[in-house]
Structures are given as structure tokens and as C-alpha cells.
Motif scaffolding. Structure first.
Motif, PDB file in Angstrom:
ATOM      1  N   LYS A 125     -11.273  -0.087   0.920  1.00  0.00           N
ATOM      2  CA  LYS A 125     -11.311   0.562  -0.393  1.00  0.00           C
ATOM      3  C   LYS A 125     -11.808  -0.339  -1.522  1.00  0.00           C
ATOM      4  O   LYS A 125     -12.002   0.129  -2.639  1.00  0.00           O
ATOM      5  CB  LYS A 125      -9.916   1.075  -0.758  1.00  0.00           C
ATOM      6  CG  LYS A 125      -9.316   2.030   0.263  1.00  0.00           C
ATOM      7  CD  LYS A 125      -7.878   2.379  -0.112  1.00  0.00           C
ATOM      8  CE  LYS A 125      -7.218   3.272   0.922  1.00  0.00           C
ATOM      9  NZ  LYS A 125      -5.800   3.572   0.570  1.00  0.00           N
ATOM     10  N   GLY A 126     -11.954  -1.617  -1.251  1.00  0.00           N
ATOM     11  CA  GLY A 126     -12.403  -2.543  -2.290  1.00  0.00           C
ATOM     12  C   GLY A 126     -11.321  -3.460  -2.801  1.00  0.00           C
ATOM     13  O   GLY A 126     -11.591  -4.550  -3.280  1.00  0.00           O
ATOM     14  N   CYS A 127     -10.065  -2.993  -2.720  1.00  0.00           N
ATOM     15  CA  CYS A 127      -8.956  -3.849  -3.140  1.00  0.00           C
ATOM     16  C   CYS A 127      -7.664  -3.388  -2.475  1.00  0.00           C
ATOM     17  O   CYS A 127      -7.577  -2.260  -1.973  1.00  0.00           O
ATOM     18  CB  CYS A 127      -8.789  -3.867  -4.660  1.00  0.00           C
ATOM     19  SG  CYS A 127      -8.229  -2.298  -5.375  1.00  0.00           S
ATOM     20  N   GLY A 128      -6.684  -4.266  -2.482  1.00  0.00           N
ATOM     21  CA  GLY A 128      -5.360  -3.942  -1.961  1.00  0.00           C
ATOM     22  C   GLY A 128      -4.332  -4.806  -2.670  1.00  0.00           C
ATOM     23  O   GLY A 128      -4.348  -6.031  -2.539  1.00  0.00           O
ATOM     24  N   ILE A 129      -3.473  -4.182  -3.455  1.00  0.00           N
ATOM     25  CA  ILE A 129      -2.516  -4.903  -4.296  1.00  0.00           C
ATOM     26  C   ILE A 129      -1.120  -4.711  -3.728  1.00  0.00           C
ATOM     27  O   ILE A 129      -0.584  -3.589  -3.738  1.00  0.00           O
ATOM     28  CB  ILE A 129      -2.547  -4.385  -5.753  1.00  0.00           C
ATOM     29  CG1 ILE A 129      -3.979  -4.258  -6.265  1.00  0.00           C
ATOM     30  CG2 ILE A 129      -1.683  -5.265  -6.646  1.00  0.00           C
ATOM     31  CD1 ILE A 129      -4.770  -5.530  -6.229  1.00  0.00           C
ATOM     32  N   ALA A 130      -0.519  -5.775  -3.233  1.00  0.00           N
ATOM     33  CA  ALA A 130       0.837  -5.668  -2.698  1.00  0.00           C
ATOM     34  C   ALA A 130       1.796  -5.227  -3.802  1.00  0.00           C
ATOM     35  O   ALA A 130       1.808  -5.801  -4.896  1.00  0.00           O
ATOM     36  CB  ALA A 130       1.282  -7.015  -2.124  1.00  0.00           C
ATOM     37  N   LEU A 156       6.565   4.441 -10.643  1.00  0.00           N
ATOM     38  CA  LEU A 156       6.555   3.035 -11.046  1.00  0.00           C
ATOM     39  C   LEU A 156       6.590   2.102  -9.845  1.00  0.00           C
ATOM     40  O   LEU A 156       7.334   2.328  -8.888  1.00  0.00           O
ATOM     41  CB  LEU A 156       7.753   2.735 -11.958  1.00  0.00           C
ATOM     42  CG  LEU A 156       7.808   3.534 -13.260  1.00  0.00           C
ATOM     43  CD1 LEU A 156       9.080   3.196 -14.017  1.00  0.00           C
ATOM     44  CD2 LEU A 156       6.589   3.253 -14.125  1.00  0.00           C
ATOM     45  N   TYR A 157       5.793   1.053  -9.923  1.00  0.00           N
ATOM     46  CA  TYR A 157       5.714   0.049  -8.858  1.00  0.00           C
ATOM     47  C   TYR A 157       5.762  -1.344  -9.473  1.00  0.00           C
ATOM     48  O   TYR A 157       5.197  -1.576 -10.555  1.00  0.00           O
ATOM     49  CB  TYR A 157       4.416   0.195  -8.064  1.00  0.00           C
ATOM     50  CG  TYR A 157       4.344   1.439  -7.219  1.00  0.00           C
ATOM     51  CD1 TYR A 157       4.610   1.401  -5.852  1.00  0.00           C
ATOM     52  CD2 TYR A 157       4.017   2.670  -7.785  1.00  0.00           C
ATOM     53  CE1 TYR A 157       4.541   2.555  -5.078  1.00  0.00           C
ATOM     54  CE2 TYR A 157       3.943   3.827  -7.021  1.00  0.00           C
ATOM     55  CZ  TYR A 157       4.209   3.756  -5.668  1.00  0.00           C
ATOM     56  OH  TYR A 157       4.153   4.894  -4.908  1.00  0.00           O
ATOM     57  N   ALA A 158       6.418  -2.251  -8.781  1.00  0.00           N
ATOM     58  CA  ALA A 158       6.418  -3.658  -9.173  1.00  0.00           C
ATOM     59  C   ALA A 158       5.314  -4.371  -8.406  1.00  0.00           C
ATOM     60  O   ALA A 158       5.250  -4.284  -7.176  1.00  0.00           O
ATOM     61  CB  ALA A 158       7.774  -4.296  -8.872  1.00  0.00           C
ATOM     62  N   GLY A 203       4.090  -3.766  -0.266  1.00  0.00           N
ATOM     63  CA  GLY A 203       4.620  -5.122  -0.308  1.00  0.00           C
ATOM     64  C   GLY A 203       5.923  -5.196   0.464  1.00  0.00           C
ATOM     65  O   GLY A 203       6.127  -4.469   1.432  1.00  0.00           O
ATOM     66  N   ASP A 204       6.812  -6.061   0.024  1.00  0.00           N
ATOM     67  CA  ASP A 204       8.080  -6.250   0.731  1.00  0.00           C
ATOM     68  C   ASP A 204       9.102  -6.790  -0.262  1.00  0.00           C
ATOM     69  O   ASP A 204       8.795  -7.692  -1.049  1.00  0.00           O
ATOM     70  CB  ASP A 204       7.886  -7.242   1.878  1.00  0.00           C
ATOM     71  CG  ASP A 204       9.061  -7.266   2.848  1.00  0.00           C
ATOM     72  OD1 ASP A 204      10.214  -7.319   2.390  1.00  0.00           O
ATOM     73  OD2 ASP A 204       8.823  -7.241   4.067  1.00  0.00           O
ATOM     74  N   LYS A 205      10.320  -6.245  -0.231  1.00  0.00           N
ATOM     75  CA  LYS A 205      11.368  -6.730  -1.121  1.00  0.00           C
ATOM     76  C   LYS A 205      11.672  -8.209  -0.907  1.00  0.00           C
ATOM     77  O   LYS A 205      12.148  -8.900  -1.812  1.00  0.00           O
ATOM     78  CB  LYS A 205      12.640  -5.896  -0.940  1.00  0.00           C
ATOM     79  CG  LYS A 205      12.542  -4.484  -1.488  1.00  0.00           C
ATOM     80  CD  LYS A 205      13.859  -3.732  -1.325  1.00  0.00           C
ATOM     81  CE  LYS A 205      13.752  -2.327  -1.897  1.00  0.00           C
ATOM     82  NZ  LYS A 205      15.031  -1.569  -1.750  1.00  0.00           N
TER      83      LYS A 205
END
Length: 233
Positions: A125-130, A156-158, A203-205
Motif C-alpha cells: 500500500k505504500g506505508c504501514g504504521i504500527a 482512535l489509535y495510538a 502494533g502490540d501493547k
């Protein structure tokens, strides 16, 4: 697609209560920066580490001590801001770089699964933000502390790192930000500024950022839990 990592190691130990850079603090006897770099060796052709100038000798020594000299292609000085440091890292990447994974050295517990998901998203997709979903109720308030709005936490995402990008996209975004005089706290925001879509990857906690003394204790506890899980498998 050929991927490289840019590892940001220009923090301090001020909020930790330490005089040294927090990325040199150890978790189970291994420096945080080494724990941050090592998981990328299975996915990337190499890495650039961005360091404070006063830490560069120690950084090079640790890279050598933990046998990462072939993987770490360069240790370069950081800039005046995080964005400037990332730019220095991007400028030091090898010419054959197609994807770059930008990662905070203080996120010493990043897993291979988080890296893999960000990388696969960037390839497709061009990018991947955890990122992880916010679980607390989040409210906006004015300067006097009066609540003005309750936000919908389902939306909402952190943000975490790594943040993976096809390298030409993030380079163009950095150039546009410099032209507009914008300084952002994460690279995904620069894609937003450029009008480009930003895609999140899970991502991961456990992928916490070492910021306070309590985070060191949490990090040690996470490592213990991981060892226990592995023993049961």
C-alpha cells in the motif's frame, strides 16, 4: 522490495532520572538500543542508526560488541528535532533502498510480528504504521481543564513504531514539510500533509516506549512473560 531500517537513538535519560541516554539502559542485561535493532535483522538488508553526537563512539562500540557491524551500515548524528534526525537517517540510506522502516530506539520490545506487518503493508500500500486501538475513554479539555468533547474511541489509535514507507514517498513528504516549515512528531503526519493515504498495521501493547523509570520495570516484566510463554509452547 529491499528494505532498510532507520533506528532513532537520539533521546536522553532526563525523564528516566538518568544522566546517560536511556537507550543505553539495559533490560535483562542487554542495552535497549540493541534490543531495538536486533529484530530487524531478519527483515532488512541493513540499518542506519541515528545517534547524538556525544554518544556516537559508545554506539559504535555496542554495535561491534553485539556483532551487528555488518548489519548497521552507518551511525550518523541526529538533527535538532526528531524530523531532522529522520532526514539525516534517510540521507544515509544505501542507494538500493526501496522501503524504509523508521523505528524509535526506545521501543526496545518490538517484535518480529509487528515489523512484518508494517513491512507487508508498505510493500502493498505504500506505508504501514504500527498502531494499537485506544481502550481508554478520551476527552478533550480547554486550558482551564473543562471538558469540551468526548471523542469516539472506536476511531482512535495510538501510534507506535516502526513506521514503514516506500522510500520515495517519505522522502517527498519530508521535502514538502521542509518547504512548508512544518515539524511533525511522527513521519505518518508528513504523509498526511502531502495528501497521501496513511495505512495502519497492527502494533502490540507490549511494544512500549521507554520513557519513565516505571517503563523499565514494565519492560522487564514483559520479557519474563515472554520467556514463560515460550517455555509453555
Amino acid at each position: 522490495m529491499k528494505a532498510y531500517a532507520v533506528i532513532l537513538a537520539g533521546g536522553s535519560g532526563r525523564r528516566m532520572g538518568y544522566s546517560e541516554n536511556k537507550i543505553f539502559l539495559t533490560l535483562n542485561g542487554i542495552p535497549a538500543i540493541i534490543r531495538a535493532i536486533a529484530p530487524f535483522t531478519g527483515f532488512c538488508a541493513g540499518a542506519v542508526v541515528v545517534s547524538r553526537e556525544e554518544d556516537m563512539d559508545e554506539m559504535q562500540s555496542l554495535v561491534s560488541q553485539y556483532h551487528l557491524t555488518r548489519f548497521v551500515k552507518a551511525v550518523v548524528p541526529g538533527g535538532a528535532t526528531r524530523q531532522g534526525s529522520v532526514k539525516n537517517g534517510l540521507d544515509a540510506l544505501p542507494e538500493d533502498t526501496e522501503i524504509v522502516l523508521i523505528h524509535d530506539g526506545a521501543r526496545a520490545l518490538v517484535t518480529e510480528d509487528v515489523i512484518r506487518r508494517a513491512l507487508e503493508s508498505a510493500e502493498k500500500k505504500g506505508c504501514g504504521i504500527a498502531a494499537i486501538k485506544v481502550t481508554d475513554t478520551i476527552k478533550k479539555a480547554d486550558e482551564s481543564g473543562i471538558v469540551t468533547e468526548t471523542l469516539n474511541r472506536d476511531e482512535l489509535y495510538a501510534m507506535q513504531t516502526p513506521q514503514a514507507f516506500q522510500v520515495e514517498l517519505i522522502r517527498k513528504a519530508h521535502l514538502l514539510a521542509a518547504e512548508k516549515g512544518v515539524d511533525a512528531t511522527d513521519d505518518a503526519a508528513l504523509l498526511e500533509l502531502a495528501g497521501l493515504p496513511v495505512y495502519l498495521s497492527p502494533g502490540d501493547k507490549e511494544n512500549l516506549k521507554l520513557t519513565t523509570p516505571e517503563d523499565l520495570a514494565f519492560g522487564e516484566a514483559i520479557l519474563r512473560m515472554r520467556r514463560e510463554r515460550e517455555a509453555l509452547e
